[in-house]
Enzyme design. Structure first.
Site, mmCIF file in Angstrom:
data_model
loop_
_atom_site.group_PDB
_atom_site.id
_atom_site.type_symbol
_atom_site.label_atom_id
_atom_site.label_comp_id
_atom_site.label_asym_id
_atom_site.label_seq_id
_atom_site.Cartn_x
_atom_site.Cartn_y
_atom_site.Cartn_z
ATOM 1 N N ASP A 1 2.164 -6.630 2.861
ATOM 2 C CA ASP A 1 1.060 -5.777 3.310
ATOM 3 C C ASP A 1 1.631 -4.472 3.879
ATOM 4 O OD1 ASP A 1 -1.524 -4.985 3.683
ATOM 5 O OD2 ASP A 1 -2.020 -6.490 5.203
ATOM 6 N N HIS B 1 0.886 -1.189 0.000
ATOM 7 C CA HIS B 1 0.000 0.000 0.000
ATOM 8 C C HIS B 1 0.910 1.222 0.000
ATOM 9 C CE1 HIS B 1 -3.644 -2.327 1.281
ATOM 10 N NE2 HIS B 1 -2.738 -3.087 1.880
#
Ligand code: DOR
Ligand code: ZN
Length: 408
Positions: free
Chosen positions: A294, A44
């Protein structure tokens, strides 16, 4: 040309190798081991909309420092990457930021599933690596929590041979369970609200939809025994289902709340030691295909807010290779397993082109993870203070050599 002399391969040979490059350098690599550069299938990087947490300039440096030359970026941006227009605007900004960093990082984007824009899938199928479906809410506003739209999303993805990637937490059950913990303000309650059942229910649903629609399914951040049992059985039935876990579900557990407080918040949450053990077992029996970091940077100031306001997520792309190499030093993981989890399986599952990017690793280097080593704009790490053995020393990305002891 980059010339590398006498480097060790993971299967015990010594070789010389050359990589085409505009630079002319030679490296005496007697003390180093050759790895294919890492592919991180789950990041992200915050462009567009939250570049104060991270942008592709800081993120690219962090990636290279971690031995990663390919990243697949999630769509929960502001605005979400769920239309052709949003994806195009995102890519322009990303390119600008990579140019500014002067790092030729390889990347792919996920398309965010939004029930209002599912009709855009056919025209975007070649430009994205997968359709990301949030079955439970997390950072950002992407969410599909009704069974009808979920089935539609799987169906359209399957018809277009687009991989479906799921954030598998059941939104209905999260809401239901939240009601029972209203009096709890300590961050550890997060793991109770988003219980193992919350994840298993969503994984069961996603597998059922994959079976019905014949979609290829990638289950992100698997963290529990029950999810793994469902995945094992689906794989045995011959379904095209792939499982990812994260560094934090391998190297941290819910005992971290005592030390880290709200810094330990992440979705899906940190689990018990038993669940963590089950994830390790699934690495060994190959139920787990990949490790995705992540990498979800938030500033320390945001993370230190009280429970309820503090966001979920950890930065980790710079350090997960060292965590894995350290696990190898502790005899928990073979070098072949590391290559499979961080390179070969992501490359196969996401059908990525083969490249000649590499990382040279010093298996004997010991360093304690300190603040000055952090390149992510987040400026903190849940692994601070850990003494790790085995660090990447050089990364080569598209013929560019990065000396990780001297990277800006
Ligand atoms: O903890 C998380 N943080 N889980 C997610 O699903 C999203 C991520 C983020 O973007 O902050
Ligand atoms: Zn994520």
């Amino acid at each position: 040309m980059i010339e590398i002399y006498k480097v060790q391969t993971i299967d015990g040979h010594r070789i010389d190798c050359t990589i085409p490059s505009e630079e002319n350098v030679s490296i005496d690599a007697k003390e180093l081991m050759l790895f294919p550069a890492l592919i991180d299938p789950h990041v992200h990087f915050r462009t567009p909309g939250a570049e104060y947490k991270e942008d592709w300039k800081s993120a690219a440096k962090a990636a290279i420092a971690g031995g990663v030359t390919t990243v697949l970026d999630m769509p929960n941006n502001t605005p979400a990457a769920s239309t052709a227009l949003a994806l195009q605007a995102k890519e322009e900004r990303v390119k600008d930021q990579l140019n500014a960093a002067r790092i030729p990082l390889r990347y792919g984007f996920y398309l965010g599933a939004d029930r209002r824009h599912l009709q855009e899938i056919p025209k975007l199928k070649e430009s994205v690596v997968g359709l990301k479906i949030y079955m439970g809410s997390s950072t950002g506003d992407l969410l599909i929590d009704d069974a009808g739209s979920l089935k539609d999303a799987f169906q359209i993805a399957a018809e277009n041979d687009l991989l479906v990637a799921v954030h598998a937490e059941d939104e209905g059950l999260i809401k239901e369970r939240s009601k029972h913990f209203l009096d709890r303000k300590d961050p550890a309650v997060h793991s109770e609200i988003r219980s193992p059942k919350v994840a298993a229910l969503a994984v069961e649903h996603a597998i059922r939809l994959a079976e019905e629609t014949k979609a290829r399914l990638y289950i992100a951040h698997v963290s529990t025994k029950e999810e793994l049992a469902l995945i094992r059985s689906a794989k045995k039935r011959g379904l095209r289902i792939y499982a990812e876990t994260t560094p934090h579900h391998l190297f941290l557990d819910d005992s971290a709340y005592a030390k880290l407080g709200t810094l330990a918040l992440v979705n899906p949450p940190l689990r018990s030691k038993q669940e963590r053990e089950a994830v390790w077992e699934a690495i060994h029996d190959e139920t787990i295909d990949t490790i995705g970091t992540d990498h979800a940077p938030h500033t320390l100031e945001e993370k230190q807010k009280p429970y309820g306001s503090a966001p979920s997520g950890f930065p980790s792309i710079e350090f997960y290779f060292a965590l894995l190499l350290n696990a190898h030093a502790e005899k928990k993981l073979s070098l072949e397993q590391i290559v499979s989890l961080t390179h070969t399986r992501p490359q196969e599952i996401f059908r990525l082109p083969i490249d000649d990017d590499i990382v040279l690793v010093d298996l004997s280097e010991k360093r304690t993870l300190g603040n000055s080593m952090i390149r992510s704009k987040a400026g903190w790490s849940p692994y601070l203070g850990m003494a790790l053995q085995g660090w990447p020393r050089y990364t080569v990305c598209k013929g560019r050599l990065f000396d990780l002891h001297h990277i800006a």
